[in-house]
Scaffold this active site. Structure first.
Site, PDB file in Angstrom:
ATOM      1  N   GLY A  90     -15.094 -33.657   9.924  1.00 16.86           N
ATOM      2  CA  GLY A  90     -14.119 -34.198   8.969  1.00 16.86           C
ATOM      3  C   GLY A  90     -14.864 -34.892   7.854  1.00 16.86           C
ATOM      4  O   GLY A  90     -16.093 -34.956   7.848  1.00 16.86           O
ATOM      5  N   ARG A  93     -17.719 -39.124   4.880  1.00 19.31           N
ATOM      6  CA  ARG A  93     -18.175 -39.985   3.782  1.00 19.31           C
ATOM      7  C   ARG A  93     -17.615 -39.517   2.450  1.00 19.31           C
ATOM      8  O   ARG A  93     -18.113 -39.866   1.404  1.00 19.31           O
ATOM      9  CB  ARG A  93     -19.687 -39.976   3.720  1.00 19.31           C
ATOM     10  CG  ARG A  93     -20.240 -38.567   3.627  1.00 19.31           C
ATOM     11  CD  ARG A  93     -21.584 -38.608   3.103  1.00 19.31           C
ATOM     12  NE  ARG A  93     -22.277 -37.352   3.367  1.00 19.31           N
ATOM     13  CZ  ARG A  93     -23.482 -37.135   2.980  1.00 19.31           C
ATOM     14  NH1 ARG A  93     -24.123 -38.076   2.343  1.00 19.31           N
ATOM     15  NH2 ARG A  93     -24.066 -35.998   3.228  1.00 19.31           N
ATOM     16  N   LYS A 113     -17.565 -38.132  -3.032  1.00 13.97           N
ATOM     17  CA  LYS A 113     -18.500 -38.069  -1.906  1.00 13.97           C
ATOM     18  C   LYS A 113     -19.367 -39.322  -1.902  1.00 13.97           C
ATOM     19  O   LYS A 113     -19.936 -39.681  -2.937  1.00 13.97           O
ATOM     20  CB  LYS A 113     -19.367 -36.813  -2.058  1.00 13.97           C
ATOM     21  CG  LYS A 113     -20.188 -36.465  -0.832  1.00 13.97           C
ATOM     22  CD  LYS A 113     -20.662 -35.023  -0.959  1.00 13.97           C
ATOM     23  CE  LYS A 113     -21.601 -34.608   0.147  1.00 13.97           C
ATOM     24  NZ  LYS A 113     -21.985 -33.195   0.010  1.00 13.97           N
ATOM     25  N   ASP A 125     -22.889 -43.753   8.009  1.00 12.87           N
ATOM     26  CA  ASP A 125     -22.504 -44.973   7.287  1.00 12.87           C
ATOM     27  C   ASP A 125     -21.500 -44.698   6.166  1.00 12.87           C
ATOM     28  O   ASP A 125     -21.143 -45.610   5.414  1.00 12.87           O
ATOM     29  CB  ASP A 125     -23.756 -45.643   6.710  1.00 12.87           C
ATOM     30  CG  ASP A 125     -24.529 -44.714   5.784  1.00 12.87           C
ATOM     31  OD1 ASP A 125     -24.044 -43.586   5.516  1.00 12.87           O
ATOM     32  OD2 ASP A 125     -25.617 -45.103   5.318  1.00 12.87           O
ATOM     33  N   GLY A 126     -21.102 -43.447   6.013  1.00 13.36           N
ATOM     34  CA  GLY A 126     -20.113 -43.133   4.984  1.00 13.36           C
ATOM     35  C   GLY A 126     -20.682 -43.060   3.581  1.00 13.36           C
ATOM     36  O   GLY A 126     -19.944 -42.878   2.616  1.00 13.36           O
ATOM     37  N   ARG A 176     -16.729 -34.442  -6.892  1.00  7.90           N
ATOM     38  CA  ARG A 176     -16.732 -32.979  -6.808  1.00  7.90           C
ATOM     39  C   ARG A 176     -15.354 -32.436  -7.169  1.00  7.90           C
ATOM     40  O   ARG A 176     -14.337 -33.035  -6.809  1.00  7.90           O
ATOM     41  CB  ARG A 176     -17.093 -32.582  -5.376  1.00  7.90           C
ATOM     42  CG  ARG A 176     -17.059 -31.098  -5.110  1.00  7.90           C
ATOM     43  CD  ARG A 176     -17.744 -30.764  -3.814  1.00  7.90           C
ATOM     44  NE  ARG A 176     -17.046 -31.310  -2.657  1.00  7.90           N
ATOM     45  CZ  ARG A 176     -17.583 -31.391  -1.440  1.00  7.90           C
ATOM     46  NH1 ARG A 176     -18.811 -30.993  -1.223  1.00  7.90           N
ATOM     47  NH2 ARG A 176     -16.886 -31.876  -0.433  1.00  7.90           N
ATOM     48  N   ASP A 252     -18.323 -25.348   8.691  1.00  5.04           N
ATOM     49  CA  ASP A 252     -17.647 -26.468   8.023  1.00  5.04           C
ATOM     50  C   ASP A 252     -18.116 -26.619   6.577  1.00  5.04           C
ATOM     51  O   ASP A 252     -17.538 -27.409   5.830  1.00  5.04           O
ATOM     52  CB  ASP A 252     -17.865 -27.779   8.789  1.00  5.04           C
ATOM     53  CG  ASP A 252     -19.327 -28.041   9.079  1.00  5.04           C
ATOM     54  OD1 ASP A 252     -19.941 -27.227   9.790  1.00  5.04           O
ATOM     55  OD2 ASP A 252     -19.871 -29.042   8.586  1.00  5.04           O
ATOM     56  N   ASN A 253     -19.147 -25.879   6.201  1.00 14.70           N
ATOM     57  CA  ASN A 253     -19.614 -25.934   4.814  1.00 14.70           C
ATOM     58  C   ASN A 253     -19.231 -24.673   4.036  1.00 14.70           C
ATOM     59  O   ASN A 253     -19.747 -24.434   2.948  1.00 14.70           O
ATOM     60  CB  ASN A 253     -21.131 -26.125   4.768  1.00 14.70           C
ATOM     61  CG  ASN A 253     -21.542 -27.492   5.299  1.00 14.70           C
ATOM     62  OD1 ASN A 253     -20.738 -28.424   5.315  1.00 14.70           O
ATOM     63  ND2 ASN A 253     -22.782 -27.610   5.749  1.00 14.70           N
ATOM     64  N   ASP A 262     -20.656 -27.743  -0.434  1.00 10.86           N
ATOM     65  CA  ASP A 262     -21.358 -28.704   0.416  1.00 10.86           C
ATOM     66  C   ASP A 262     -22.877 -28.529   0.363  1.00 10.86           C
ATOM     67  O   ASP A 262     -23.493 -27.949   1.248  1.00 10.86           O
ATOM     68  CB  ASP A 262     -20.866 -28.622   1.872  1.00 10.86           C
ATOM     69  CG  ASP A 262     -20.039 -29.848   2.215  1.00 10.86           C
ATOM     70  OD1 ASP A 262     -19.521 -30.493   1.285  1.00 10.86           O
ATOM     71  OD2 ASP A 262     -19.930 -30.168   3.408  1.00 10.86           O
TER      72      ASP A 262
HETATM   73  P1  AMP Z   1     -23.032 -32.140   6.248  1.00  9.35           P
HETATM   74  O1  AMP Z   1     -24.232 -31.738   7.010  1.00  9.35           O
HETATM   75  O2  AMP Z   1     -23.332 -33.007   5.046  1.00  9.35           O
HETATM   76  O3  AMP Z   1     -22.190 -30.976   5.865  1.00  9.35           O
HETATM   77  O4  AMP Z   1     -22.162 -33.099   7.190  1.00  9.35           O
HETATM   78  C1  AMP Z   1     -21.753 -32.767   8.484  1.00  9.35           C
HETATM   79  C2  AMP Z   1     -20.760 -33.785   8.955  1.00  9.35           C
HETATM   80  O5  AMP Z   1     -21.358 -35.090   9.017  1.00  9.35           O
HETATM   81  C3  AMP Z   1     -19.526 -33.922   8.074  1.00  9.35           C
HETATM   82  O6  AMP Z   1     -18.412 -34.165   8.901  1.00  9.35           O
HETATM   83  C4  AMP Z   1     -19.864 -35.114   7.222  1.00  9.35           C
HETATM   84  O7  AMP Z   1     -18.718 -35.775   6.733  1.00  9.35           O
HETATM   85  C5  AMP Z   1     -20.645 -35.994   8.190  1.00  9.35           C
HETATM   86  N1  AMP Z   1     -21.607 -36.868   7.508  1.00  9.35           N
HETATM   87  C6  AMP Z   1     -22.744 -36.532   6.888  1.00  9.35           C
HETATM   88  N2  AMP Z   1     -23.385 -37.612   6.404  1.00  9.35           N
HETATM   89  C7  AMP Z   1     -22.622 -38.680   6.714  1.00  9.35           C
HETATM   90  C8  AMP Z   1     -22.725 -40.103   6.499  1.00  9.35           C
HETATM   91  N3  AMP Z   1     -23.764 -40.635   5.841  1.00  9.35           N
HETATM   92  N4  AMP Z   1     -21.731 -40.879   6.973  1.00  9.35           N
HETATM   93  C9  AMP Z   1     -20.694 -40.359   7.617  1.00  9.35           C
HETATM   94  N5  AMP Z   1     -20.541 -39.048   7.879  1.00  9.35           N
HETATM   95  C10 AMP Z   1     -21.483 -38.209   7.430  1.00  9.35           C
HETATM   96 MG    MG Z   2     -20.579 -30.542   5.194  1.00  9.42          MG
END
Ligand code: AMP
Ligand code: MG
Length: 487
Positions: A90, A93, A113, A125-126, A176, A252-253, A262
């Site tokens: 989900g 962040r 983002k 950490d969001g 974005r 998910d990307n 993403d």
């Molecule tokens: P990503 O690899 O960036 O596509 O992220 C995979 C998942 O991890 C997604 O659900 C993102 O929202 C979550 N995510 C990535 N980085 C963070 C972060 N710094 N804080 C919270 N969630 C994250």
């Molecule tokens: Mg992603």
């Protein structure tokens, strides 16, 4: 042209309700400031580019202010990560701030983002750091300028908020834009959590908003899936033709619109290398450059699985079967154009393959080779490019075949050939080291290099005065930069 407070919101995804997303407010960044904005992306919202310089712009996109009609939501989805299923992901962040429509009636999702923690943040950490926000911004706008379907980026807002990665960095947000932020993983989430009603609602939503023409077909969902297959085949053909490596092709990307989405540890190839892995956490090379083609199909099969309640397995398989032939047709068409060819011959595929093999063996720069090939007549160009190859006999044999092929293609002047080839062969590409230079300057507070690089990459096919340094092979330090997932 609109002022910032004149945007008109619609928020159709938010109206799907709490099963699909959760209301969350952005967590503001300290001392928000504009790093870079894209005038072209602002035009999509009818925004006057001058508003980017106003303090309220940084406040809005740095999480301090919100339009009264915006409905910030964190979306829930899941997905296959590196081949294994993760039941819940989900927006961890990022927030969908709302959906805006422009004067032409086009709808654009505004997604912020790096906006802070949400119910989907898991261990994170969001936040997003300046480095990764700049990379996403530059890549989105550069891919768009190359003609590759992609989400867009409106701006990057920097801050003094400390964020911990391998070391302390500064938080940033990237805004974005995309017509939809729905991913393959959205369908997977409702399929695997066995929520057939929501799955059907999601499918209706996507069909109505993004594939309305499929309604006319006897089987609208099947027609929509076919269209998604076709768009992905075309997008990945363009990645391969221009040397773009996404890096994290988890489901998910993957966007249901067939747009590049993403951005993480992506890269454009410098030297041609079919086996290139841009993500140093990808130990097995699942998402290596050449694997992107079969992975595209693998991801589409994961989506197909989630659509089995609506479409027969046989029909889904048949639609999946379209992927590879479509990919090959688009890829070959683009590569022919990159070689300056205007007609098709059966052996063209081999001509391309032989060239890539020679480039691979000699570590030839992928972007500059094609650009220089179009600088002059075929005979002159190959004689100059010859020095870049180690296997001279191999290159000479290829060059003879190429010259003969160009001769059969038909007569045109050197000027026509150059114009035609330069229109598809960029001079400037977002090389990792160029992004790295711009990031290093931005981290010390100087945003001029990010802005200049963004400007140069806006016109990748046109030679720009005084910008020679952006059209060079990387220096030694810039050849093998390690880009991690930590963003
Ligand atoms: P990503 O690899 O960036 O596509 O992220 C995979 C998942 O991890 C997604 O659900 C993102 O929202 C979550 N995510 C990535 N980085 C963070 C972060 N710094 N804080 C919270 N969630 C994250
Ligand atoms: Mg992603």
């Amino acid at each position: 042209m609109k002022a910032l407070d004149e945007l008109t919101f619609d928020n159709r995804f938010a109206r799907l309700g709490d099963a699909f997303s959760t209301h969350v407010l952005p967590e503001p960044l300290d001392e928000p400031r504009l790093v870079v904005a894209s005038a072209a992306a602002m035009a999509l919202l009818d925004l006057d580019p001058a508003v980017a310089e106003t303090p309220v712009f940084a406040e809005l996109f740095g999480g301090h202010k919100l339009w009264a009609e915006a409905q910030p939501r964190a979306m829930v989805y899941s997905g296959h990560q590196f081949g294994g299923y993760t039941p819940q992901l989900g927006d961890g962040r990022g927030l969908l701030l709302g959906e805006v429509y422009n004067q032409a009636g086009e709808h654009w999702d505004l997604h912020l983002k790096g906006a802070g923690m949400t119910p989907y943040s898991r261990m994170g950490d969001g936040r997003a750091v300046l480095r990764s926000s700049i990379r996403e911004f530059l890549a989105s706008e550069a891919l768009h300028a190359l003609g590759i379907p992609t989400s867009r980026a409106l701006c990057v807002i920097g801050s003094s908020t400390p964020v911990w990665r391998e070391k302390q960095e500064r938080g940033a947000m990237v805004l974005r834009l995309a017509p939809s932020h729905i991913r393959f993983g959205h369908f997977e989430y409702f399929y695997y959590t066995q929520k057939p009603e929501q799955l059907a609602e999601l499918a209706e939503h996507v069909l109505n908003l993004h594939y309305p023409e499929c309604r006319e077909q006897p089987e609208p969902y099947l027609a929509m899936f076919r269209e998604i297959v076709e768009r992905n085949a075309e997008m990945i053909a363009k990645w391969q033709a221009y040397g773009f490596c996404h890096g994290v092709m988890n489901t998910d990307n993957m966007s249901i619109l067939g747009i590049t989405f993403d951005f993480g540890p992506f890269a454009f190839l410098d030297d041609f290398d079919a086996h290139f892995i841009c993500n140093h956490s990808d130990h097995e090379g699942r998402y290596s450059f050449s694997n992107q083609v079969p992975i595209g199909q693998w991801n589409l099969s994961a989506l197909a699985q989630a659509l089995t309640p609506f479409i027969s397995v046989d029909a889904l398989k048949e639609a999946l079967g379209l992927y590879l032939p479509l990919y090959q047709a688009h890829y070959l068409d683009l590569m022919r154009r990159r070689l300056g060819l205007t007609t098709a011959e059966e052996d063209d595929q081999k001509l391309v393959e032989r060239l890539l093999k020679l480039m691979q063996n000699s570590g030839v720069d992928y972007t500059l080779f094609f650009r220089r090939l179009g600088d002059e007549s075929a005979a002159l160009a190959v004689s100059r490019l010859r020095d870049d190859f180690v296997d001279l006999a191999g290159f000479d044999a290829w060059a003879e075949q190429y010259k003969a092929r160009v001769a059969r293609d038909g007569d045109d002047s050197e000027t026509q050939r150059r114009e035609r080839m330069h229109a598809v062969n960029p001079l400037y590409i977002l090389r990792n080291y160029l992004a790295q230079n711009a990031i290093a300057a931005a981290e010390s507070g100087d945003y001029s290099e990010v802005r200049r690089l963004h400007e140069v990459l806006n016109n990748p096919f046109e030679e720009q005065a005084g910008m020679e340094q952006y059209a060079q092979r990387p220096p030694d330090w810039g050849k093998h930069l390690e880009i991690s997932c930590s963003s």
